[in-house]
Design an enzyme around this catalytic site. Sequence first.
Site, PDB file in Angstrom:
ATOM      1  N   SER A 107      -1.216  60.914  -3.093  1.00 49.86           N
ATOM      2  CA  SER A 107      -0.310  61.319  -2.352  1.00 49.86           C
ATOM      3  C   SER A 107      -0.020  60.609  -0.848  1.00 49.86           C
ATOM      4  CB  SER A 107      -0.349  63.052  -2.123  1.00 49.86           C
ATOM      5  OG  SER A 107       0.375  63.626  -1.206  1.00 49.86           O
ATOM      6  N   THR A 156       8.955  61.124  -4.943  1.00 51.12           N
ATOM      7  CA  THR A 156       9.268  62.457  -4.923  1.00 51.12           C
ATOM      8  C   THR A 156      10.348  62.869  -4.576  1.00 51.12           C
ATOM      9  OG1 THR A 156       6.823  63.163  -5.212  1.00 51.12           O
ATOM     10  CG2 THR A 156       8.729  64.993  -4.684  1.00 51.12           C
ATOM     11  N   HIS A 276       7.630  70.697  -8.807  1.00 49.17           N
ATOM     12  CA  HIS A 276       6.596  70.598  -7.763  1.00 49.17           C
ATOM     13  C   HIS A 276       5.641  71.612  -7.999  1.00 49.17           C
ATOM     14  CE1 HIS A 276       6.305  68.318  -4.249  1.00 49.17           C
ATOM     15  NE2 HIS A 276       5.340  69.123  -3.619  1.00 49.17           N
TER      16      HIS A 276
END
Length: 387
Positions: A107, A156, A276
Amino acid sequence: MPVITCIEDLKRIHKRRTPKMFYDYAESGSYTEQTFRENTSDFAQLNLRQKVAVDMLGRNVSSTMAGFPVTMPVALAPVGLTGMQAADGEIKAASAAAKFGVPYTLSTMSICSIEDVAANSPAPFWFQLYVMQDEDFVDRIIQRAKDAKCSALVLTLDLQILGQRHKDLKNGLSAPPKLTLPVLLDLATKWGWGLEMLGTKRRQFGNIVGHVKGVGDTSSLMSWISDQFDPQLDWTKIARIRDQWGGKFILKGILDEDDARKAADFGADAIIVSNHGGRQLDGAVSSIRMLPRIVDAVGDRVEIWMDSGIRSGQDVLKALAMGAKGTMIGRSYIYGLGAMGEAGVTKALEVIRKELDTTLALCGERDVHNLGRHNLLIPKGFSDGWA
């Protein structure tokens, strides 16, 4: 190691071992948490079709995802603050995934930096990008991912504005944690976690600290993060990032057929049906309910994966039977990491693979590529009951 038979076993240990604010960060959704709950509960509405008197020898659960070989069609999803679930958590998760033969996705909001993970991972990993308003930061972090030999970029799309997660606000979530009285009392019962954290220098957002001007302490860091997600992210900006990256390009956060068609037109290597993990738009439909609609719309044009709600190998099989070519797990491996570090991530993957393999056999199949809706009993209106 205690006897672990399911992901829920790891979750219980994770809760005992990890500070409340970080456990709650993983185990929560936005607002009422309706979507967070339904991501998992909707899987239970899909029944498996048992088949008997078939040859079950020579089963295969290996596959490919966006052209990458995988020992099962599962990748570790990007999870922020992974290094707060266990010391050096991103390094441990990446190592476990590489040894197991599945992809790991780092991430943007990781504790260990891209460079940290690259220096310690036995195999290339994927990098997940949040698009920030600071274009210089975005340009530089993409180049850093290239320099680290990341093999795919996962962009994302569903966090242009941060959804409100009540537990994070009430817990005063930060990395490292602010040592308030409630936090200190909680940490006093989590001494194993604390001792590990004392042994690492990685306690802040490693991809940001030292890479952004004006960010010098926890307060300025959290302020920068909350103001930086780009609300103007559109297909023009996505194209710019795709061209700048120049490699495998995956779009995460698709939950609508029209968006899926645009993504297919765009030429993504894969799209990920995801809400998500229920952490953004509360009240959105679960990923598993939307998956077949998106498969029917664009499944012949782009590779489709599913994320959000997977807690078992049976869930993986159901997603594949509904048309996904791959899946991503987040909380399932985070439970293992928080419980037992790298060994816990490995255990989570072992549990899921064993469940997938056993269920495959009892459904009368020998290869995950043969799975389809014929392996399920699907309730009427499961994916098309809306006006």
